[in-house]
Write an enzyme that holds these catalytic residues in place. Structure first.
Site, PDB file in Angstrom:
ATOM      1  N   HIS A  20      22.555  26.812 117.742  1.00  0.00           N
ATOM      2  CA  HIS A  20      23.200  25.577 118.104  1.00  0.00           C
ATOM      3  C   HIS A  20      22.781  25.088 119.887  1.00  0.00           C
ATOM      4  CE1 HIS A  20      26.324  22.584 117.735  1.00  0.00           C
ATOM      5  NE2 HIS A  20      27.133  22.866 118.799  1.00  0.00           N
ATOM      6  N   ALA A  30      24.705  15.892 122.092  1.00  0.00           N
ATOM      7  CA  ALA A  30      24.554  17.105 121.548  1.00  0.00           C
ATOM      8  C   ALA A  30      25.886  17.597 121.205  1.00  0.00           C
ATOM      9  CB  ALA A  30      23.737  18.236 122.609  1.00  0.00           C
ATOM     10  N   SER A  31      26.085  18.032 119.718  1.00  0.00           N
ATOM     11  CA  SER A  31      27.306  18.847 119.410  1.00  0.00           C
ATOM     12  C   SER A  31      28.297  17.859 119.355  1.00  0.00           C
ATOM     13  CB  SER A  31      27.635  19.916 120.329  1.00  0.00           C
ATOM     14  OG  SER A  31      28.472  21.077 119.736  1.00  0.00           O
ATOM     15  N   SER A  32      29.344  17.992 120.401  1.00  0.00           N
ATOM     16  CA  SER A  32      30.464  17.204 120.554  1.00  0.00           C
ATOM     17  C   SER A  32      29.943  15.579 120.531  1.00  0.00           C
ATOM     18  CB  SER A  32      31.469  17.564 121.499  1.00  0.00           C
ATOM     19  OG  SER A  32      32.476  16.401 121.544  1.00  0.00           O
TER      20      SER A  32
END
Length: 431
Positions: A288, A147-149
């Site tokens: 997000h 997730a994300s990074s």
């Protein structure tokens, strides 16, 4: 954006996850998350935590689950459903932890963006090889999600190590090499803001260039993105689709489109089954704060881990793109809307059905009352409402006879979700 601001933003995202009720207790099991040291080459001093469920069989599958900025392997273990699914389906999970300030993974340096180049990807692959040897896992069922990074790292690992990973699932990420920097900052604002757009070929070439000479099968890819994401903005979703369909030699036209849950729009490319080469899920109105409850199960299904298999180990034969039938106008237009309560996204494909090559294009259409464009990708659109014109950008103005160009946009609406009734290309009526 400075480092402090990025960290604060990531902390807010983490708090959002907690408030949303996504943090769940570790699964009820005698198995425990344990830290492993001395697992091999680790140039950036990553930490490794490992979850081995009770009762894993011979040659078990292996999943790498990669956390978001400010997170950690143990936090991702506690805050996602992958460990409980591992208990159910008997696969092993590696949870890497970034240890630098901000706890983001390196997805931007030249070292991180090439096979065996160094930095975080090397350390993560060392973890994989350690587990493969120690537990005799099935190398044809090795997967990665994040997730994300961690989603950005998922893209990076699939590009750097197509010989290691069979499939990946990225929640709110960006394409491979979109975050590339050379100044050591590890942050690319243009990419984060969805301002970097390339042709499918350009995106695909970046992946292929990460491991020169590699000619084996490419990993399957599943991407997830919320339309209201303000951290890694929504246009990155379409750029990821462009990249991985090109890597697999597929058309950007979906083989199927459906809505498996309210607010989810799922498109599949190169196949219509659960384990298509590329799958993309657009989440209407979501920010997000992904993955959300139930999404991990969809990842496990895409990997084939709920059926004891990992999907195809060779790149499927691309689905041929139909030759367009010339119409009465100079072009044909496909216009697909995904609407929610106050907004929508539109994916537009125009096909040149004329006999001459276009060197530039301007597609004019009238938005129904109450609709107003807020952003666009692969085209510029003006004005925002009423009769609007979408014009090509620098890299996609040339369209040969029979070829197509695609663009998309996001817009608001006040209740009217009708489609434009007609289109003209450079002044000529389209079909």
């Amino acid at each position: 954006m400075n480092v402090r601001a990025r960290i604060v933003g990531a902390l807010i995202a983490a708090v959002t996850l907690i408030v949303a009720g996504l943090i769940t207790a570790p699964p009820a099991s005698s198995a425990q998350l344990t830290e492993v040291t001395g697992f091999g080459t680790n140039p950036t001093n990553l930490r490794m935590h490992l979850y081995v469920p009770d009762g894993v069989g011979t040659r078990p599958p292996l999943l790498v689950a990669v956390h978001y900025c400010t997170g950690s392997g143990p936090a991702f273990y506690s805050g996602t459903e992958f460990a409980s699914l591992a208990d159910r389906y008997k696969f092993i999970v590696i949870y890497p932890s970034a240890t630098r300030s901000g706890s983001c993974f390196d997805v931007s340096s030249p070292q991180a963006l090439r096979h065996d180049g160094g930095s975080d990807p090397v350390g993560i692959v060392s973890m994989v090889r350690y587990v493969q040897q120690r537990y005799a896992t099935d190398p044809d069922r090795t997967f990665v999600t994040g997730a994300s990074s961690g989603a950005m790292m998922t893209n990076v690992l699939l590009g750097d190590y197509p010989d290691v990973f069979k499939a990946g699932a990225a929640f709110a990420g960006v394409p491979f090499a979109c975050f590339a920097t050379t100044d050591g900052s590890m942050w690319n604002s243009a990419c984060a803001n969805g301002q970097i757009s390339k042709t499918p070929q350009q995106w695909g070439d970046l992946v292929r260039g990460a491991y020169p000479g590699y000619s084996g099968p490419r990993p399957r890819m599943q991407v997830w993105h919320g339309t209201a994401d303000t951290t890694l903005r929504y246009p990155n979703f379409q750029e990821e689709i462009k990249q991985w369909t090109n890597v697999h030699g597929l058309s950007q036209t979906p083989s199927s489109t459906d809505q498996p849950q309210s607010g989810w729009t799922r498109t599949r490319y190169g196949g219509t089954g659960t384990m298509a080469p590329v799958e993309a899920i657009s989440l209407q109105g979501v920010g997000h704060n992904v993955p959300m409850s139930g999404m991990a199960a969809a990842v496990i299904a895409f990997f084939g881990l709920d059926q004891g298999g990992g999907g195809p180990t060779t790149t499927p034969t691309p689905t041929p793109t139909p030759t367009p039938t010339p119409g009465t106008g100079a072009c044909q237009v496909t216009y697909t809307m995904n609407a929610w309560n106050t907004g929508f996204t539109a994916a537009v494909t125009l096909t040149n059905t004329g006999t001459s090559q276009l060197t530039s294009w301007a597609l004019t259409f009238t938005l129904p009352a109450g609709q107003s464009v807020t952003s666009a990708w692969n085209a510029t659109i003006s004005p925002a409402s009423g009769q609007v014109t979408a014009r090509n950008v620098s890299y996609n103005g040339t369209v040969a006879p029979g070829a197509s160009a695609s663009f998309g946009f996001q817009a608001n609406h006040t209740g009217n979700t009708s489609k434009p009734p007609a289109f003209t290309l450079n002044g000529a009526t389209c079909t």
